[in-house]
Design a protein around this motif. Structure first.
Motif, mmCIF file in Angstrom:
data_model
loop_
_atom_site.group_PDB
_atom_site.id
_atom_site.type_symbol
_atom_site.label_atom_id
_atom_site.label_comp_id
_atom_site.label_asym_id
_atom_site.label_seq_id
_atom_site.Cartn_x
_atom_site.Cartn_y
_atom_site.Cartn_z
ATOM 1 N N ILE A 167 103.627 24.845 60.504
ATOM 2 C CA ILE A 167 102.429 25.686 60.484
ATOM 3 C C ILE A 167 101.195 24.782 60.416
ATOM 4 O O ILE A 167 101.088 23.928 59.546
ATOM 5 N N THR A 168 100.271 24.976 61.359
ATOM 6 C CA THR A 168 99.067 24.135 61.433
ATOM 7 C C THR A 168 97.819 24.853 60.928
ATOM 8 O O THR A 168 96.815 24.217 60.611
ATOM 9 N N ALA A 169 97.869 26.177 60.888
ATOM 10 C CA ALA A 169 96.722 26.939 60.368
ATOM 11 C C ALA A 169 97.252 28.212 59.712
ATOM 12 O O ALA A 169 98.191 28.815 60.221
ATOM 13 N N PRO A 170 96.696 28.588 58.562
ATOM 14 C CA PRO A 170 95.634 27.859 57.832
ATOM 15 C C PRO A 170 96.159 26.557 57.223
ATOM 16 O O PRO A 170 97.351 26.436 56.927
ATOM 17 N N ASN A 171 95.262 25.580 57.057
ATOM 18 C CA ASN A 171 95.648 24.282 56.509
ATOM 19 C C ASN A 171 96.088 24.390 55.061
ATOM 20 O O ASN A 171 96.987 23.694 54.607
ATOM 21 N N GLU A 172 95.416 25.240 54.318
ATOM 22 C CA GLU A 172 95.792 25.513 52.940
ATOM 23 C C GLU A 172 96.113 26.999 52.840
ATOM 24 O O GLU A 172 95.481 27.826 53.500
ATOM 25 N N LYS A 182 88.560 48.977 48.227
ATOM 26 C CA LYS A 182 89.070 48.482 49.491
ATOM 27 C C LYS A 182 89.970 47.268 49.244
ATOM 28 O O LYS A 182 89.529 46.277 48.655
ATOM 29 N N THR A 183 91.201 47.356 49.664
ATOM 30 C CA THR A 183 92.143 46.268 49.399
ATOM 31 C C THR A 183 92.431 45.434 50.639
ATOM 32 O O THR A 183 93.218 44.511 50.596
ATOM 33 N N GLU A 184 91.802 45.758 51.775
ATOM 34 C CA GLU A 184 92.055 44.988 52.983
ATOM 35 C C GLU A 184 91.283 43.672 52.953
ATOM 36 O O GLU A 184 90.176 43.591 52.420
ATOM 37 N N THR A 185 91.864 42.647 53.523
ATOM 38 C CA THR A 185 91.190 41.356 53.636
ATOM 39 C C THR A 185 90.883 41.104 55.101
ATOM 40 O O THR A 185 91.334 41.821 55.985
ATOM 41 N N SER A 186 90.117 40.093 55.336
ATOM 42 C CA SER A 186 89.848 39.699 56.721
ATOM 43 C C SER A 186 91.141 39.228 57.377
ATOM 44 O O SER A 186 92.090 38.821 56.702
ATOM 45 N N ALA A 187 91.163 39.283 58.684
ATOM 46 C CA ALA A 187 92.357 38.860 59.422
ATOM 47 C C ALA A 187 92.675 37.394 59.148
ATOM 48 O O ALA A 187 91.768 36.563 59.004
ATOM 49 N N ILE A 188 93.931 37.086 59.029
ATOM 50 C CA ILE A 188 94.385 35.714 58.821
ATOM 51 C C ILE A 188 95.118 35.268 60.087
ATOM 52 O O ILE A 188 96.083 35.906 60.506
#
Length: 210
Positions: A167-172, A182-188
């Motif tokens: 896996i190269t992204a996300p780096n961390e 609202k429990t949604e987060t931004s797209a990963i």
């Protein structure tokens, strides 16, 4: 021991690759091929029995999972086609393959059905080429037994190296904590690289749970 002596002689005379030796046999030779799976799986990279299987029932004690491509006519009057399924089922189980086969019908020609049990341990497959209304024979019309065997066996080696995926992204790997509302987060976006020193990568799959 005789087969092992042949391998040793071929290495001495022609410097063949011990990791890419394959075994095939017709009729009683097919029965012998199954026998060899349990005795010298460490010497043979893949097996291709034709119109033959253990008449007294299968034995599944190979030292490793073994790739198998079996060819058989449905009207074989010497070694009955009816016994093929139970023997192959034992090898499907021993190899850890999927219990349900992928079926291609017709396969290249109207009289041929190809059954493939994949996803086995160490990447092995069990394949059955079912030849409708064919007897105790080697196929030479449209589907060529020798060609099918070679195309299957050449994919296997005793020293195969597993593909690598990173896996190269996300780096961390971020952690998300939410409190009510609202429990949604931004797209990963997840990205990966993959390589296979002995072939090509067809796809990389990501799983959430199962």
């Amino acid at each position: 021991r005789f087969v092992q002596a042949i391998i040793d002689e071929m290495v001495a005379k022609y410097d063949i690759d011990r990791n890419r030796v394959y075994l095939s046999g017709f009729s009683m030779g097919g029965m012998f091929t199954y026998h060899a799976m349990n005795r010298i799986a460490d010497k043979i990279a893949a097996f291709a029995p034709i119109s033959g299987y253990p008449m007294g029932g299968g034995v599944y004690t190979s030292s490793r999972p073994v790739p198998i491509i079996h060819t058989h006519g449905t009207t074989d009057d010497v070694v009955n086609f009816g016994g093929v399924s139970s023997v192959l089922a034992g090898w499907v189980k021993r190899n850890g393959c999927a219990t349900k086969a992928t079926v291609v019908k017709p396969y290249k020609a109207g009289h041929v059905t190809r059954h493939t049990w994949g996803d086995g341990e160490d990447g092995v497959e069990v394949v059955l080429l079912e030849m409708a209304n064919k007897g105790h024979w080697i196929s030479n019309d449209v589907v060529l037994t020798g060609e099918e065997i070679w195309n299957f066996c050449k994919r296997y080696s005793l020293d195969m190296v597993d593909p690598t995926v990173k896996i190269t992204a996300p780096n961390e790997f971020p952690a998300y904590l939410t409190f009510g509302g609202k429990t949604e987060t931004s797209a990963i976006t997840v990205e990966a690289t993959a390589s296979d020193p002995e072939g090509q990568i067809v796809k990389v799959s990501f799983y959430l749970g199962t």
